[in-house]
Design a protein around this motif. Structure first.
Motif, PDB file in Angstrom:
ATOM      1  N   ASP A 255      -8.861   1.831   1.683  1.00 40.69           N
ATOM      2  CA  ASP A 255      -9.467   2.779   2.610  1.00 40.69           C
ATOM      3  C   ASP A 255      -9.832   2.124   3.937  1.00 40.69           C
ATOM      4  O   ASP A 255      -9.924   2.809   4.953  1.00 40.69           O
ATOM      5  CB  ASP A 255     -10.713   3.400   1.964  1.00 40.69           C
ATOM      6  N   VAL A 256     -10.049   0.809   3.944  1.00 37.21           N
ATOM      7  CA  VAL A 256     -10.439   0.130   5.185  1.00 37.21           C
ATOM      8  C   VAL A 256      -9.284  -0.656   5.802  1.00 37.21           C
ATOM      9  O   VAL A 256      -9.492  -1.380   6.772  1.00 37.21           O
ATOM     10  CB  VAL A 256     -11.622  -0.829   4.922  1.00 37.21           C
ATOM     11  N   ARG A 257      -8.084  -0.517   5.266  1.00 39.96           N
ATOM     12  CA  ARG A 257      -6.984  -1.334   5.770  1.00 39.96           C
ATOM     13  C   ARG A 257      -6.633  -1.009   7.209  1.00 39.96           C
ATOM     14  O   ARG A 257      -6.238  -1.903   7.987  1.00 39.96           O
ATOM     15  CB  ARG A 257      -5.754  -1.166   4.879  1.00 39.96           C
ATOM     16  N   GLY A 258      -6.782   0.268   7.613  1.00 39.17           N
ATOM     17  CA  GLY A 258      -6.490   0.615   9.000  1.00 39.17           C
ATOM     18  C   GLY A 258      -7.409  -0.094   9.970  1.00 39.17           C
ATOM     19  O   GLY A 258      -6.961  -0.647  10.988  1.00 39.17           O
ATOM     20  N   ALA A 259      -8.707  -0.103   9.675  1.00 37.65           N
ATOM     21  CA  ALA A 259      -9.668  -0.791  10.540  1.00 37.65           C
ATOM     22  C   ALA A 259      -9.428  -2.291  10.553  1.00 37.65           C
ATOM     23  O   ALA A 259      -9.531  -2.943  11.600  1.00 37.65           O
ATOM     24  CB  ALA A 259     -11.089  -0.483  10.066  1.00 37.65           C
ATOM     25  N   LEU A 260      -9.070  -2.856   9.408  1.00 39.34           N
ATOM     26  CA  LEU A 260      -8.823  -4.293   9.351  1.00 39.34           C
ATOM     27  C   LEU A 260      -7.562  -4.676  10.114  1.00 39.34           C
ATOM     28  O   LEU A 260      -7.519  -5.710  10.789  1.00 39.34           O
ATOM     29  CB  LEU A 260      -8.703  -4.745   7.896  1.00 39.34           C
ATOM     30  N   MET A 261      -6.524  -3.856  10.033  1.00 41.13           N
ATOM     31  CA  MET A 261      -5.308  -4.134  10.795  1.00 41.13           C
ATOM     32  C   MET A 261      -5.578  -4.060  12.300  1.00 41.13           C
ATOM     33  O   MET A 261      -5.050  -4.867  13.074  1.00 41.13           O
ATOM     34  CB  MET A 261      -4.212  -3.150  10.387  1.00 41.13           C
ATOM     35  N   THR A 262      -6.393  -3.113  12.711  1.00 41.43           N
ATOM     36  CA  THR A 262      -6.756  -3.021  14.124  1.00 41.43           C
ATOM     37  C   THR A 262      -7.495  -4.273  14.568  1.00 41.43           C
ATOM     38  O   THR A 262      -7.239  -4.820  15.658  1.00 41.43           O
ATOM     39  CB  THR A 262      -7.635  -1.785  14.368  1.00 41.43           C
ATOM     40  N   TYR A 263      -8.407  -4.749  13.733  1.00 41.18           N
ATOM     41  CA  TYR A 263      -9.168  -5.945  14.090  1.00 41.18           C
ATOM     42  C   TYR A 263      -8.283  -7.180  14.104  1.00 41.18           C
ATOM     43  O   TYR A 263      -8.543  -8.126  14.857  1.00 41.18           O
ATOM     44  CB  TYR A 263     -10.326  -6.129  13.108  1.00 41.18           C
ATOM     45  N   MET A 264      -7.223  -7.212  13.296  1.00 42.05           N
ATOM     46  CA  MET A 264      -6.290  -8.335  13.328  1.00 42.05           C
ATOM     47  C   MET A 264      -5.611  -8.460  14.687  1.00 42.05           C
ATOM     48  O   MET A 264      -5.446  -9.559  15.230  1.00 42.05           O
ATOM     49  CB  MET A 264      -5.238  -8.174  12.231  1.00 42.05           C
ATOM     50  N   VAL A 265      -5.210  -7.307  15.240  1.00 43.64           N
ATOM     51  CA  VAL A 265      -4.586  -7.332  16.566  1.00 43.64           C
ATOM     52  C   VAL A 265      -5.585  -7.802  17.612  1.00 43.64           C
ATOM     53  O   VAL A 265      -5.247  -8.574  18.521  1.00 43.64           O
ATOM     54  CB  VAL A 265      -4.034  -5.934  16.924  1.00 43.64           C
ATOM     55  N   LEU A 266      -6.830  -7.363  17.498  1.00 39.27           N
ATOM     56  CA  LEU A 266      -7.864  -7.821  18.424  1.00 39.27           C
ATOM     57  C   LEU A 266      -8.078  -9.328  18.307  1.00 39.27           C
ATOM     58  O   LEU A 266      -8.265 -10.019  19.320  1.00 39.27           O
ATOM     59  CB  LEU A 266      -9.176  -7.084  18.149  1.00 39.27           C
ATOM     60  N   LEU A 267      -8.038  -9.846  17.089  1.00 44.14           N
ATOM     61  CA  LEU A 267      -8.185 -11.292  16.896  1.00 44.14           C
ATOM     62  C   LEU A 267      -7.039 -12.058  17.533  1.00 44.14           C
ATOM     63  O   LEU A 267      -7.239 -13.120  18.138  1.00 44.14           O
ATOM     64  CB  LEU A 267      -8.256 -11.618  15.402  1.00 44.14           C
ATOM     65  N   PHE A 268      -5.820 -11.536  17.402  1.00 42.44           N
ATOM     66  CA  PHE A 268      -4.668 -12.218  17.992  1.00 42.44           C
ATOM     67  C   PHE A 268      -4.786 -12.268  19.517  1.00 42.44           C
ATOM     68  O   PHE A 268      -4.522 -13.309  20.130  1.00 42.44           O
ATOM     69  CB  PHE A 268      -3.384 -11.496  17.580  1.00 42.44           C
ATOM     70  N   ALA A 269      -5.202 -11.151  20.124  1.00 43.23           N
ATOM     71  CA  ALA A 269      -5.381 -11.144  21.573  1.00 43.23           C
ATOM     72  C   ALA A 269      -6.487 -12.102  21.993  1.00 43.23           C
ATOM     73  O   ALA A 269      -6.365 -12.822  22.995  1.00 43.23           O
ATOM     74  CB  ALA A 269      -5.691  -9.724  22.046  1.00 43.23           C
ATOM     75  N   ALA A 270      -7.586 -12.133  21.230  1.00 42.10           N
ATOM     76  CA  ALA A 270      -8.682 -13.043  21.554  1.00 42.10           C
ATOM     77  C   ALA A 270      -8.262 -14.496  21.377  1.00 42.10           C
ATOM     78  O   ALA A 270      -8.665 -15.378  22.157  1.00 42.10           O
ATOM     79  CB  ALA A 270      -9.893 -12.731  20.684  1.00 42.10           C
ATOM     80  N   ALA A 271      -7.446 -14.768  20.367  1.00 46.77           N
ATOM     81  CA  ALA A 271      -6.994 -16.139  20.135  1.00 46.77           C
ATOM     82  C   ALA A 271      -6.077 -16.617  21.261  1.00 46.77           C
ATOM     83  O   ALA A 271      -6.154 -17.779  21.687  1.00 46.77           O
ATOM     84  CB  ALA A 271      -6.275 -16.229  18.792  1.00 46.77           C
ATOM     85  N   LEU A 272      -5.221 -15.742  21.753  1.00 48.01           N
ATOM     86  CA  LEU A 272      -4.349 -16.119  22.862  1.00 48.01           C
ATOM     87  C   LEU A 272      -5.162 -16.440  24.116  1.00 48.01           C
ATOM     88  O   LEU A 272      -4.883 -17.412  24.817  1.00 48.01           O
ATOM     89  CB  LEU A 272      -3.364 -14.978  23.156  1.00 48.01           C
ATOM     90  N   SER A 273      -6.153 -15.614  24.388  1.00 47.84           N
ATOM     91  CA  SER A 273      -6.961 -15.852  25.581  1.00 47.84           C
ATOM     92  C   SER A 273      -7.867 -17.063  25.427  1.00 47.84           C
ATOM     93  O   SER A 273      -8.208 -17.714  26.425  1.00 47.84           O
ATOM     94  CB  SER A 273      -7.807 -14.614  25.892  1.00 47.84           C
TER      95      SER A 273
END
Length: 361
Positions: A255-273
């Motif tokens: 049930d929370v996989r959608g929110a977790l996948m969204t946060y994964m993309v945010l983590l990737f962008a934050a890691a690049l920056s």
């Protein structure tokens, strides 16, 4: 479904055009003159005017803007003011060096965060949950460069288990023949597995740094999301139906996989920056340290190129994420197929007719 995906791609392209405009406008408004940085503080007005003419900085704002858009859309991000090298070539050469530690670091962060966050939610209020909360508070309060320096102090200075933070290769390593410009890719292409092993050994501490730094916010997100779902009516109904606790917990995770996948993309962008900080500490020849050096020098094409590549990567991640969630989530997929948006308000429901009670006499 295809129409929905195409609409997301069009929106992403419009946002990319806005990103190009924003990067050009903000960088053009930065204080300082690149010509002065190139020539030094004792440069004459004649020399400054000559350099501005060579760099095209003496043109009107709108001429430079439309010229920049045309070159960017054709794939030309310009040349560095200081080295003269192509910004596009520098990015594609250094980006694989960054991904050598960035991708494993994020995978480590996801594994630690998912495992610890799930355990804390499952053991809510107990010792494991309290220990997780304390650890997350410490890691989130610690800046990234402090964590990197702490790991260097422990594993390099005290335990002597890690190599010196002097880049991807030591003075005794044989550099691979230059094919792509990326040390990792060139070592693989040349079959120099000893050099590749040296690169991977020097990437261990950057990987651990990224993993621990981003595991804390991701684990906190996992714990918060799971606790909300575990206290929801549908999970209470599943428990009432007699389902086993692990099966109920598996439903909560889905049930929370959608929110977790969204946060994964945010983590990737934050890691690049945030890669610039890690690469500065470990002297890593990646795209982050290169962009930070361009910022300190006021190298406008380098700054614009880095902003565009990072922004375009984030936009691509969001488009793929939106498409993937639509394919995996039946509720979202059904909403897309049926067209949730209505052109008119639905008719109000009819008032129920209540018959008068028969008076007993």
């Amino acid at each position: 479904m295809i129409r929905y995906i195409l609409s997301r791609i069009v929106i992403a392209l419009l946002l990319l055009l806005g990103l190009i405009t924003l990067s050009f406008g903000l960088v053009s408004l930065l204080p300082g003159n690149p010509a002065v940085a190139l020539l030094g503080e004792y440069a004459t007005e004649t020399d400054i005017a000559r350099i501005n003419s060579q760099l095209g900085l003496d043109k009107p704002f709108w001429d430079r803007y439309f010229d920049y858009i045309g070159r960017t859309l054709s794939g030309d991000l310009g040349n560095s003011f200081f080295t003269g090298s192509s910004v596009s070539s520098e990015i594609w050469t250094r980006l694989p060096n960054t991904l050598v530690y960035l991708v494993p670091g994020l995978v480590l962060a996801l594994l630690i965060g998912m495992g610890m966050g799930t355990l804390a939610a499952y053991r809510y209020g107990r010792v494991a949950d309290k220990a997780f909360t304390a650890g997350v508070s410490v890691l989130m309060a610690m800046p990234e460069f402090v964590l990197a320096l702490l790991l260097l102090f422990i594993f390099y200075q005290q335990l002597h288990l890690a190599p010196a933070p002097l880049g991807m290769l030591s003075s005794s390593d044989i550099p691979p023949p230059k094919v792509t410009g990326s040390l990792a890719l060139d070592a693989m292409l040349a079959g120099q597995w000893g050099t590749m092993q040296s690169i991977l050994s020097r990437a261990v501490l950057p990987i651990i740094t990224m993993g621990l730094f981003f595991a804390a916010p991701f684990g906190k997100t996992v714990r918060t999301g799971l606790l909300q779902v575990l206290n929801s009516p549908q999970i209470e109904f599943a428990r009432a139906c007699g389902l086993k606790p692990l099966q109920v917990f598996r439903y909560a995770l889905s049930d929370v996989r959608g929110a977790l996948m969204t946060y994964m993309v945010l983590l990737f962008a934050a890691a690049l920056s945030g890669a610039a900080i890690v690469e500065s500490v470990f002297s890593w020849p990646g795209v982050g340290g290169w962009s930070l050096d361009g910022v300190l020098k006021g190298d406008v094409p380098v700054i614009q190129g880095f902003v565009l590549i990072m922004g375009a990567t984030s936009l691509l991640g969001y488009v793929l994420l939106d498409t993937l969630i639509t394919l995996l989530d039946p509720r979202t997929r059904n909403n897309v197929k049926s067209g949730v948006r209505r052109t008119s308000k639905p008719a109000p429901a009819a008032e129920p007719v209540v018959e008068p009670a028969v008076q007993q006499g």
